[in-house]
Design an enzyme around this catalytic site. Structure first.
Site, PDB file in Angstrom:
ATOM      1  NE  ARG A   3     -27.106  10.722 -13.772  1.00 19.78           N
ATOM      2  CZ  ARG A   3     -28.170  10.860 -14.534  1.00 19.78           C
ATOM      3  NH1 ARG A   3     -28.246  10.278 -15.677  1.00 19.78           N
ATOM      4  NH2 ARG A   3     -29.177  11.603 -14.109  1.00 19.78           N
ATOM      5  CG  ASP A 358     -25.920  19.348 -17.972  1.00 19.03           C
ATOM      6  OD1 ASP A 358     -26.047  19.497 -19.195  1.00 19.03           O
ATOM      7  OD2 ASP A 358     -26.186  18.293 -17.386  1.00 19.03           O
ATOM      8  CD  GLU A 359     -23.950  15.710 -16.131  1.00 23.54           C
ATOM      9  OE1 GLU A 359     -24.160  15.130 -15.062  1.00 23.54           O
ATOM     10  OE2 GLU A 359     -24.406  15.325 -17.219  1.00 23.54           O
ATOM     11  CB  ALA A 360     -19.327  21.448 -20.467  1.00 24.73           C
TER      12      ALA A 360
END
Length: 552
Positions: A3, A358-360
């Site tokens: 996202r 991802d998205e950390a």
């Protein structure tokens, strides 16, 4: 997953019938898709073959047709594993064809000049092919009045050739009851091999859990289009889906729910082995993913000691992203990663293990770099090649690592630089190959954070030149991810995957010279009667000239 901002909010088995009834399509006579029309031209399949030479009388499947397995250095039927795979492909083909044709189709290793033949060839037999041979997955299909001969150096090549033969037969061949025929294949020769070695689809079993049988159903659908990799997203904030003996609460507690608060579920090690076995029988390699260090709320909820403050958060059933993180400074974090990687690597025969990355957003850049450095070395310790989402390129990929690109512009400089430095790339741009993106504003499932992705947009791009500045030879292949925040049934999965999945499969297999939307959409339309007989739900995109349909 993937996202850019917070969000709200499974081909039949070759050897067995699919449950449920299917609609019958009235195929257009002009494309030869129906049992009462002319044979389908040899180039009217998906993925498009590398080379086609048409001509000669068609082959007709009849009551006395045998399926012969011959060739190879070991004599009739070959030797060892390749010969076993060839025999399995022949038996599966016979099991597919028998219900609809009513023919016996005996499988034999006796040589002969007639029938359907699956012929193992020595590598040297193919040295005359352009580019140096058929390779690990290529095949040749030669069709004459007496025989349809599939030859390949490997069992995988024979299996892919069977899928082409299957598509060339009328769609009625997928029926589970006897149909009138005739069963013809056009005369000529197909010589075929893949553009990319890695052709993948991903199924997110974390946001919503999918049973072993549902995963098998999706594997069958992937195999028809020569996809050779199944990426399983096994952990996320909403659920942990694989049993880990050394950390049992990951599955029993972390896997006890899903998006919306459903019952969730997880795979026992025997379940996972069965998925691996089934995928291997269709020549797919499974790539397991444990997403780290973010997307870890299910793990953090299961074990308080994995949290920096020692307090376990509640289980999560929403769809927000970026709020969770393993505690990078704690040494127990790496004990946890080591145990999980060790157990999954021991189960998984394939070469790859995906560690997410991802998205950390809740992990500082410094902590992210430190964590990914140690996590990559743990994967290497257990003999696997690291795959990570393309954010890995900002942390320093280890030698041999693979980065999976999911952006939407192809302009990330760090990805291009990593590729120049030797990091291989898997292309899965979200606004092209994410199968969970809505087709349009009225699509009942899916998300739209990467925009609406209609069939042409999903197909009409070149993986070899998508990431600007990255050398084309760095591209390992392509993938079609399917995230499941809004999906929890096979019908919903299929509605979002079809008709876009075959296009991604073609981008991975076919030469760039064959790509073109106008001819592709005609070939795609011809697939619809087959899907209907297979019970596959699909989006009737207005961009595709679908044939008329009628109920049984």
């Amino acid at each position: 997953m993937r996202r850019l901002r917070p969000l709200l909010l499974c081909l039949t088995l070759l050897a067995a019938a699919l449950p449920g009834s299917a609609a019958v399509a009235v195929a257009s006579p002009s494309v030869g898709a129906g049992a009462d029309g002319p044979p389908r031209p040899l180039d009217q399949v998906i993925p498009a073959p590398e080379s086609v030479r048409e001509g000669g009388a068609p082959f007709t499947l009849g009551e006395r047709t045998p399926i012969r397995v011959t060739g190879g250095s070991g004599g009739s039927g070959g030797s060892g594993g390749e010969a076993r795979e060839a025999r399995e492909a022949a038996r599966a083909l016979a099991a597919l064809l028998r219900p609809s044709t009513g023919y016996a189709l005996p499988v034999t290793t006796e040589p002969g000049r007639d029938g359907i033949q699956l012929r193992l060839t020595d590598e040297g037999d193919d040295e005359g092919d352009a580019g140096g041979g058929l390779g690990e997955e290529g095949y040749r299909l030669e069709v004459s009045r007496k025989a349809a001969v599939i030859s390949a150096p490997t069992g995988a090549g024979l299996f892919h050739g069977v899928q082409t033969l299957r598509q060339l037969l009328p769609a009625e061949v997928e029926s589970r009851s006897e149909r009138p025929g005739p069963w013809q294949v056009a005369g000529g020769t197909v010589t075929d091999r893949p553009r990319y070695a890695y052709r993948s689809a991903m199924l997110d079993v974390s946001r919503h859990f999918f049973s072993v049988d549902k995963v098998k159903r999706y594997i069958d659908q992937l195999a028809l289009y020569k996809i050779n990799t199944l990426h399983l997203h096994l952990s996320d904030d909403q659920g942990w889906r694989i049993a880990i003996d050394s950390w049992p609460r990951l599955a029993t507690y972390g896997g006890s729910t899903e998006v919306g608060g459903g019952p969730g579920g997880y795979y026992t090690k025997d379940d996972y082995r069965e998925i691996l076995r089934y995928a291997a029988s269709r020549h797919l390699t499974v790539v397991p993913e444990i997403d780290l260090p973010g997307h870890t709320n299910a793990a953090l909820a299961s074990y308080a000691e994995l949290n920096c403050d020692g307090i376990a958060p509640p289980l999560y059933t929403g769809t927000e992203v970026g709020f969770s993180s393993l505690c990078v400074p704690k040494e127990i974090t790496y004990d946890f990663v080591d145990d999980v990687v060790r157990e999954i690597a021991a189960l998984t025969p394939g070469p790859y293990l995906h560690i997410g990355g991802d998205e950390a957003h809740s992990t500082s850049h410094e902590d992210y770099v430190a964590f990914m450095d140690r996590a990559q070395k743990i994967v290497a310790k257990y003999g696997k090649t690291v795959v990570g989402w393309h954010q890995l390129t900002g942390a320093g990929p280890d030698e041999g690592a693979v980065a999976q690109y999911w952006g939407t512009t192809g302009e990330e400089a760090e990805v291009a630089q990593a590729a120049k430095n030797g990091t291989r790339l898997i292309l899965s741009p979200a606004n092209r190959s994410y199968l969970d993106m809505k087709y349009d504003k009225d699509t009942p499932y899916g998300l739209s954070w990467a925009g609406y992705v209609e069939v042409r947009q999903s197909y009409d791009w070149d993986p070899g030149g998508y990431v600007k500045g990255a050398p084309g030879e760095a591209v390992l292949g392509v993938e079609a991810p399917l995230w499941s925040e809004t999906l929890d049934t096979s019908d919903e999965v299929e509605f979002m995957a079809f008709p876009r999945l075959p296009g991604i499969a073609e981008l991975g297999w076919s030469p760039a010279s064959t790509h073109g939307w106008d001819p592709y959409k005609e070939r795609l339309a011809q697939q619809a009667p087959r899907w209907e007989r297979l019970g596959i739900d699909y989006w009737r995109s207005p961009q595709v000239p679908w044939p008329a349909t009628a109920d049984r």
